[in-house]
Design an enzyme around this catalytic site. Sequence first.
Site, PDB file in Angstrom:
ATOM      1  NE  ARG A 193      -3.685   1.937   2.871  1.00 10.02           N
ATOM      2  CZ  ARG A 193      -4.968   1.990   2.512  1.00 10.02           C
ATOM      3  NH1 ARG A 193      -5.483   0.994   1.798  1.00 10.02           N
ATOM      4  NH2 ARG A 193      -5.731   3.006   2.835  1.00 10.02           N
TER       5      ARG A 193
ATOM      6  CG  HIS B  75      -8.392   1.229  -3.236  1.00 13.81           C
ATOM      7  ND1 HIS B  75      -7.799   0.052  -2.798  1.00 13.81           N
ATOM      8  CD2 HIS B  75      -8.995   1.773  -2.126  1.00 13.81           C
ATOM      9  CE1 HIS B  75      -8.014  -0.087  -1.509  1.00 13.81           C
ATOM     10  NE2 HIS B  75      -8.726   0.930  -1.085  1.00 13.81           N
TER      11      HIS B  75
ATOM     12  CD  GLN C  57     -13.213  -0.446  -0.713  1.00  9.54           C
ATOM     13  OE1 GLN C  57     -12.435  -0.406   0.241  1.00  9.54           O
ATOM     14  NE2 GLN C  57     -14.443  -0.953  -0.612  1.00  9.54           N
TER      15      GLN C  57
ATOM     16  CG  ASP D 178     -12.918   7.964  -1.307  1.00 12.36           C
ATOM     17  OD1 ASP D 178     -13.009   7.843  -0.073  1.00 12.36           O
ATOM     18  OD2 ASP D 178     -11.862   7.757  -1.939  1.00 12.36           O
TER      19      ASP D 178
ATOM     20  CB  CYS E 131     -13.937   2.930  -0.180  1.00 15.64           C
ATOM     21  SG  CYS E 131     -13.276   4.606  -0.256  1.00 15.64           S
TER      22      CYS E 131
ATOM     23  NE  ARG F 254     -10.357  -4.083   0.626  1.00 17.35           N
ATOM     24  CZ  ARG F 254      -9.551  -3.096   1.017  1.00 17.35           C
ATOM     25  NH1 ARG F 254     -10.061  -1.923   1.389  1.00 17.35           N
ATOM     26  NH2 ARG F 254      -8.246  -3.249   1.009  1.00 17.35           N
TER      27      ARG F 254
END
Length: 307
Positions: free
Chosen positions: A105, A132, A135, A221, A261, A289
């Site tokens: 990450r 991403h 996600q 988001d 998310c 996830r």
Amino acid sequence: MKDVKHYLQFSDLSREEYQYIFERAQILKRRHVSGEIYRPLPGKVMAMIFEKHSTRTRVSFEALMTHLGGHAMFLDGKSSQLGRGEPVEDSSRVISRMSDIIMIRSYEQSRVETFAACSRVPVINGLTNEYHPCQILADILTFIEHRGSIEGKTVAWIGDGNNMSRTWLQAARILGFKLKIATPPGYELTILDGCQYGSDCFEVSHNPAEAVKGADLVTTDVFTSMGYEDETQVRLAAFAGFEVDEALMAQARPDALFMHCLPAHRGEEVSAGVIDGPQSVVWDEAENRLHAQKALVEYLLLGRVAH
């Protein structure tokens, strides 16, 4: 050295591979919920490299490796040489000789790609500034659970033209749904070089109401992503009118779902009434996830599993 399959952006897998992973994730989720022990990865080690902070990414990957019988090892810049100037290539060559799969990450996508190019084992993108994929993998699994196939549906993205919206765009091309994006002027989604999307799968505008009209899924988001905190006040002003509230959701389909998310800022990008309301599936989305990534890791290490 054998060919290694990485997962660095959503376009790294085909429609057929995603069909398998979504089906497999649902099987693994049912087994987990029923309490069944399934440990196909005994002795396997995942190196988790965090150059950005995380809650859901770390918890989900660490938990899934435990569930599958393996071990997850946490590394960050403060407790390793990664933060002291060691070349990415050198870190990759060493870490991939001591682990079976790597999740990283980070900030720039190029850093993750360089790491993967030097790795002996699969590398998973746990988030970069550009993409991403894990996600969106969980988001689409969640939609499938609640509404069936996403093919032919309409997804509305409201907010920043960021890594999430760019990954949704890749998913739209591969899985055959339409993406309608509404961003404030100056925050439009930029299409990166080398990425083919197809203009028939998305629409862009500066009008949230237009984007959500007829949508099967509305998603957003935070207005200020990690690394852009100095822009917070400017962004809050620019994003005025882009909050997903009850009035905006009412313009989507009556059975439209809402996703985020997380972490969420109630009263900024989403109202409390929406995120805590009956159309919200954010908690299923967060849990997924774990299950989506479990199927992904199993696939990257073992290929297709028939049981």
